[in-house]
Structure formats: structure tokens, C-alpha cells
Design a protein around this motif. Sequence first.
Motif, PDB file in Angstrom:
ATOM      1  N   PRO A 103      12.772 -21.469  18.992  1.00 42.68           N
ATOM      2  CA  PRO A 103      14.066 -21.819  18.396  1.00 42.68           C
ATOM      3  C   PRO A 103      13.980 -21.783  16.870  1.00 42.68           C
ATOM      4  CG  PRO A 103      13.223 -23.565  19.844  1.00 42.68           C
ATOM      5  CD  PRO A 103      12.106 -22.627  19.585  1.00 42.68           C
ATOM      6  N   ASN A 104      15.147 -21.742  16.226  1.00 39.65           N
ATOM      7  CA  ASN A 104      15.235 -21.813  14.771  1.00 39.65           C
ATOM      8  C   ASN A 104      15.690 -23.224  14.409  1.00 39.65           C
ATOM      9  OD1 ASN A 104      14.912 -18.815  13.870  1.00 39.65           O
ATOM     10  ND2 ASN A 104      16.286 -18.761  15.629  1.00 39.65           N
ATOM     11  N   PRO A 105      14.771 -24.038  13.872  1.00 44.49           N
ATOM     12  CA  PRO A 105      15.098 -25.460  13.679  1.00 44.49           C
ATOM     13  C   PRO A 105      16.214 -25.680  12.662  1.00 44.49           C
ATOM     14  CG  PRO A 105      12.873 -24.944  12.866  1.00 44.49           C
ATOM     15  CD  PRO A 105      13.404 -23.708  13.507  1.00 44.49           C
ATOM     16  N   TYR A 106      16.980 -26.748  12.886  1.00 44.08           N
ATOM     17  CA  TYR A 106      18.152 -27.054  12.060  1.00 44.08           C
ATOM     18  C   TYR A 106      17.770 -27.384  10.621  1.00 44.08           C
ATOM     19  CZ  TYR A 106      20.248 -27.299  16.636  1.00 44.08           C
ATOM     20  OH  TYR A 106      20.660 -26.997  17.911  1.00 44.08           O
ATOM     21  N   GLY A 107      18.496 -26.740   9.678  1.00 45.45           N
ATOM     22  CA  GLY A 107      18.377 -27.095   8.274  1.00 45.45           C
ATOM     23  C   GLY A 107      17.078 -26.682   7.607  1.00 45.45           C
ATOM     24  N   ARG A 108      16.162 -26.082   8.333  1.00 47.96           N
ATOM     25  CA  ARG A 108      14.903 -25.695   7.695  1.00 47.96           C
ATOM     26  C   ARG A 108      14.407 -24.329   8.181  1.00 47.96           C
ATOM     27  NH1 ARG A 108      10.682 -27.596  11.221  1.00 47.96           N
ATOM     28  NH2 ARG A 108      11.570 -28.876  12.872  1.00 47.96           N
ATOM     29  N   THR A 109      15.378 -23.457   8.525  1.00 46.94           N
ATOM     30  CA  THR A 109      15.017 -22.102   8.954  1.00 46.94           C
ATOM     31  C   THR A 109      15.264 -21.128   7.809  1.00 46.94           C
ATOM     32  OG1 THR A 109      15.431 -22.480  11.307  1.00 46.94           O
ATOM     33  CG2 THR A 109      15.728 -20.233  10.503  1.00 46.94           C
ATOM     34  N   ASP A 110      14.299 -20.265   7.559  1.00 48.58           N
ATOM     35  CA  ASP A 110      14.482 -19.176   6.597  1.00 48.58           C
ATOM     36  C   ASP A 110      15.373 -18.127   7.270  1.00 48.58           C
ATOM     37  OD1 ASP A 110      14.330 -16.898   5.047  1.00 48.58           O
ATOM     38  OD2 ASP A 110      12.147 -16.996   4.784  1.00 48.58           O
ATOM     39  N   PRO A 111      16.613 -17.920   6.758  1.00 47.37           N
ATOM     40  CA  PRO A 111      17.525 -16.996   7.448  1.00 47.37           C
ATOM     41  C   PRO A 111      17.023 -15.556   7.448  1.00 47.37           C
ATOM     42  CG  PRO A 111      18.426 -17.645   5.320  1.00 47.37           C
ATOM     43  CD  PRO A 111      17.206 -18.503   5.543  1.00 47.37           C
ATOM     44  N   HIS A 112      16.047 -15.252   6.626  1.00 46.19           N
ATOM     45  CA  HIS A 112      15.479 -13.909   6.605  1.00 46.19           C
ATOM     46  C   HIS A 112      14.204 -13.796   7.441  1.00 46.19           C
ATOM     47  CE1 HIS A 112      18.208 -13.775   3.113  1.00 46.19           C
ATOM     48  NE2 HIS A 112      18.419 -12.563   3.575  1.00 46.19           N
ATOM     49  N   ARG A 113      13.943 -14.847   8.212  1.00 44.74           N
ATOM     50  CA  ARG A 113      12.839 -14.775   9.173  1.00 44.74           C
ATOM     51  C   ARG A 113      13.269 -15.450  10.468  1.00 44.74           C
ATOM     52  NH1 ARG A 113       6.849 -15.339   6.428  1.00 44.74           N
ATOM     53  NH2 ARG A 113       7.079 -13.608   4.954  1.00 44.74           N
ATOM     54  N   LEU A 114      14.424 -15.038  10.978  1.00 37.40           N
ATOM     55  CA  LEU A 114      14.935 -15.650  12.203  1.00 37.40           C
ATOM     56  C   LEU A 114      14.046 -15.297  13.386  1.00 37.40           C
ATOM     57  CD1 LEU A 114      18.788 -15.001  12.192  1.00 37.40           C
ATOM     58  CD2 LEU A 114      17.585 -17.188  11.835  1.00 37.40           C
ATOM     59  N   ALA A 115      13.727 -16.307  14.177  1.00 37.81           N
ATOM     60  CA  ALA A 115      12.961 -16.073  15.402  1.00 37.81           C
ATOM     61  C   ALA A 115      13.910 -15.687  16.523  1.00 37.81           C
ATOM     62  CB  ALA A 115      12.204 -17.336  15.787  1.00 37.81           C
ATOM     63  N   ARG A 116      13.486 -14.736  17.331  1.00 36.36           N
ATOM     64  CA  ARG A 116      14.277 -14.337  18.511  1.00 36.36           C
ATOM     65  C   ARG A 116      13.383 -14.271  19.740  1.00 36.36           C
ATOM     66  NH1 ARG A 116      17.380  -8.978  17.633  1.00 36.36           N
ATOM     67  NH2 ARG A 116      15.368  -8.305  16.789  1.00 36.36           N
ATOM     68  N   SER A 117      14.012 -14.437  20.897  1.00 36.60           N
ATOM     69  CA  SER A 117      13.299 -14.424  22.175  1.00 36.60           C
ATOM     70  C   SER A 117      13.739 -13.218  22.987  1.00 36.60           C
ATOM     71  CB  SER A 117      13.607 -15.719  22.942  1.00 36.60           C
ATOM     72  OG  SER A 117      13.296 -16.843  22.144  1.00 36.60           O
ATOM     73  N   PRO A 118      12.820 -12.264  23.226  1.00 34.28           N
ATOM     74  CA  PRO A 118      13.205 -11.057  23.966  1.00 34.28           C
ATOM     75  C   PRO A 118      13.380 -11.320  25.460  1.00 34.28           C
ATOM     76  CG  PRO A 118      10.894 -10.934  23.292  1.00 34.28           C
ATOM     77  CD  PRO A 118      11.423 -12.246  22.784  1.00 34.28           C
ATOM     78  N   VAL A 119      14.433 -10.750  26.046  1.00 33.31           N
ATOM     79  CA  VAL A 119      14.684 -10.895  27.487  1.00 33.31           C
ATOM     80  C   VAL A 119      14.226  -9.625  28.182  1.00 33.31           C
ATOM     81  CG1 VAL A 119      16.414 -11.338  29.264  1.00 33.31           C
ATOM     82  CG2 VAL A 119      16.689 -12.344  26.982  1.00 33.31           C
ATOM     83  N   GLN A 120      13.396  -9.820  29.220  1.00 38.59           N
ATOM     84  CA  GLN A 120      12.860  -8.685  29.979  1.00 38.59           C
ATOM     85  C   GLN A 120      13.305  -8.777  31.429  1.00 38.59           C
ATOM     86  OE1 GLN A 120       9.311 -10.612  28.925  1.00 38.59           O
ATOM     87  NE2 GLN A 120       8.390  -8.806  28.013  1.00 38.59           N
ATOM     88  N   VAL A 121      13.229  -7.630  32.124  1.00 40.43           N
ATOM     89  CA  VAL A 121      13.568  -7.607  33.550  1.00 40.43           C
ATOM     90  C   VAL A 121      12.776  -8.672  34.294  1.00 40.43           C
ATOM     91  CG1 VAL A 121      13.537  -6.213  35.658  1.00 40.43           C
ATOM     92  CG2 VAL A 121      14.098  -5.129  33.465  1.00 40.43           C
ATOM     93  N   SER A 122      11.478  -8.790  33.962  1.00 38.94           N
ATOM     94  CA  SER A 122      10.600  -9.703  34.696  1.00 38.94           C
ATOM     95  C   SER A 122      10.938 -11.176  34.454  1.00 38.94           C
ATOM     96  CB  SER A 122       9.134  -9.440  34.316  1.00 38.94           C
ATOM     97  OG  SER A 122       8.964  -9.645  32.917  1.00 38.94           O
ATOM     98  N   ASP A 123      11.825 -11.473  33.524  1.00 38.27           N
ATOM     99  CA  ASP A 123      12.232 -12.867  33.309  1.00 38.27           C
ATOM    100  C   ASP A 123      13.131 -13.374  34.432  1.00 38.27           C
ATOM    101  OD1 ASP A 123      10.889 -13.313  30.885  1.00 38.27           O
ATOM    102  OD2 ASP A 123      12.485 -12.309  29.762  1.00 38.27           O
ATOM    103  N   GLY A 124      13.833 -12.438  35.091  1.00 34.98           N
ATOM    104  CA  GLY A 124      14.766 -12.874  36.123  1.00 34.98           C
ATOM    105  C   GLY A 124      15.679 -13.962  35.573  1.00 34.98           C
ATOM    106  N   MET A 125      16.081 -14.911  36.405  1.00 38.29           N
ATOM    107  CA  MET A 125      16.847 -16.056  35.913  1.00 38.29           C
ATOM    108  C   MET A 125      15.907 -17.184  35.491  1.00 38.29           C
ATOM    109  SD  MET A 125      20.005 -15.520  35.619  1.00 38.29           S
ATOM    110  CE  MET A 125      20.639 -17.178  35.328  1.00 38.29           C
ATOM    111  N   ARG A 126      14.817 -17.351  36.235  1.00 39.02           N
ATOM    112  CA  ARG A 126      13.933 -18.500  36.004  1.00 39.02           C
ATOM    113  C   ARG A 126      13.388 -18.522  34.570  1.00 39.02           C
ATOM    114  NH1 ARG A 126       8.024 -19.334  38.847  1.00 39.02           N
ATOM    115  NH2 ARG A 126       7.566 -21.382  37.931  1.00 39.02           N
ATOM    116  N   TRP A 127      12.774 -17.411  34.165  1.00 35.26           N
ATOM    117  CA  TRP A 127      12.144 -17.403  32.838  1.00 35.26           C
ATOM    118  C   TRP A 127      13.171 -17.186  31.743  1.00 35.26           C
ATOM    119  CZ3 TRP A 127       8.055 -19.833  33.757  1.00 35.26           C
ATOM    120  CH2 TRP A 127       7.274 -19.572  34.883  1.00 35.26           C
ATOM    121  N   PHE A 128      14.270 -16.507  32.105  1.00 35.72           N
ATOM    122  CA  PHE A 128      15.381 -16.395  31.152  1.00 35.72           C
ATOM    123  C   PHE A 128      15.851 -17.786  30.726  1.00 35.72           C
ATOM    124  CE2 PHE A 128      19.978 -17.034  30.989  1.00 35.72           C
ATOM    125  CZ  PHE A 128      20.268 -16.393  29.792  1.00 35.72           C
ATOM    126  N   GLU A 129      16.019 -18.687  31.710  1.00 35.84           N
ATOM    127  CA  GLU A 129      16.501 -20.041  31.380  1.00 35.84           C
ATOM    128  C   GLU A 129      15.513 -20.759  30.469  1.00 35.84           C
ATOM    129  OE1 GLU A 129      17.816 -22.265  34.835  1.00 35.84           O
ATOM    130  OE2 GLU A 129      18.926 -20.514  35.598  1.00 35.84           O
TER     131      GLU A 129
END
Length: 272
Positions: free
Chosen positions: A219-245
Motif C-alpha cells: 500500500p501507499n501510506p497516508y500523508g507520507r508517500t512519494d507520489p513519484h514512487r507509487l507502489a502498485r500490486s500486479p494482478v496475475q491469472v494465478s491470483d484468482g479471487m483468493r490472492w487478488f483479495e
Amino acid sequence: VRSALASAVKVAAAAADRVRPPARGAVVLIYHRVGRRSATPVDLPTDLFRRQVEWIAASARATTLDAALEVVAGSPGPVPAPDPLVVTFDDGTADFAEVALPVLAEHGVPATLYLATDHVERSVPFPNDGQPLSWPAVRDALSTGLVTVGSHTHCHHLLDRTPVDEVAADLDHSIGLIAERCGTAARHFAYPKGLLGSPEAEAAVRARFRSAALGGTRPNPYGRTDPHRLARSPVQVSDGMRWFEHKAKGGLGLEDLARGYAARYRYASATR
Ligand SMILES: [Zn+2]
């Protein structure tokens, strides 16, 4: 063997989250493709994507990137409940308009679309049979009011290994095309492969965009995230619903650590 290993990594990552829960913050998901027109692990079956979008809509967390930036990179204010969840798509393949957007629109879920503009402009296919979007399709997507268009470079160069003068010209070319073809300013950027650029390339990105997105699966924590280094979480087929959640709740960071090691080998000699 690879899928058994991948699921073992997810199980271990979920166990690590139970020991040390992820921080509160905005979660940004990376999607690539929907509709299984290719065999890549990031080309989701339409039905799975639909269930994920239904889950996102039901969570009441769907947020535009701009709104999420206000709470993660702005001055610290009240912590929002629930945590914002931002949908992003990388590259700009035709399935975004043909398959993904109708599902997003049906549920009113906004998305940011990062375009590698050379592919759109010259209709250059992406690897793994990725047919690019056309500009009219991008304009139609914008007309829904749900889509924000950002840049993913012009040529999909990996910015940790591209000379800085080339980086600057590439970024300007991408920004110029989006302005010209869509009449909109590209204010957000996503690094190809989620790989941070060299310090010089990063400076060129910071000078041109309000935000820049990486990988990272956290996650990108509130009030202390560098907007030019946003973290993202990639979604893959193998995530299904369980790991997606899990990922939508900011978890599975350990999976990214494992992916980082693999990518260091995989992209060692790549340039784009
Ligand atoms: Zn990409």
C-alpha cells in the motif's frame, strides 16, 4: 513446477502478512490484459476480471488516481475509511477498450490507462500478441469519464538503462502525442516493467509528471508517500479471487520480493 512455486510463494507471502500486517494506505492494482487473447500470466479471463471488478465495486473503495494521490501524498489529514483502491492498466492494448472497459463502466469503476504511445501511434504490436489500442478507441475510453490517460513512455524503454537525453525526448514525445491525439494532458507516468529509472531518468520523470508508478506490491501510506514512487500490486491469472483479495487489501508484499529476484535475471540484458 513454476506454478507450484508461484503458489508456494503466495502462501508464504500471506503467512508473512499475518505476522506483520501491511500498513494502511491506498492500494494501486496493475492490470495488463483481459480476455485471454494470449497465454501471458497477466492476461486474465474475462469472467475472473468481472468478478474482481464486482468485488472492487462492492468494497466501495474504487478511487481515481488523482483522488488517491490527495490522501497519500498530500498533507496528512484524516485517514480515509475504507482504504482507496485504484485500478491501473499498463501498455494500451486493444482488449482494454473491447473487454475491460465495458466491465469497468458497468460497475462505475474508474481506471488509469498508461500508454506506450509508439505502439498506439504506429500500431506496433506488444510482445505476446498484444494488439495496440487505436487513438479513436482511446478517445472513446476518455469520453466515458471513467478513464485517466497517462504515459508509459513512447517506446517502452526500461529507464534504468536508457541514456538520459533519450529518456527526455521519449517522454516529451509521449506527452505530446497524448495531448495532440486526445486533447488531454498526461500528468501521470508508469515505469515500464515497474522498474525505477536511473537517477537522471527519474529526475526527468519528476519534472514532467504529477505522479510516477512502480511495482512493489504494497500500500501507499497516508500523508507520507512519494507520489513519484507509487507502489502498485500486479494482478496475475494465478491470483484468482483468493490472492487478488489479498493484494487488494495491500498484502502479498513478499511475492514482490521473490519476483524482484527473478526479474533481475530476466531483464538483465533487455532494453524495453
Ligand atoms: Zn509495460
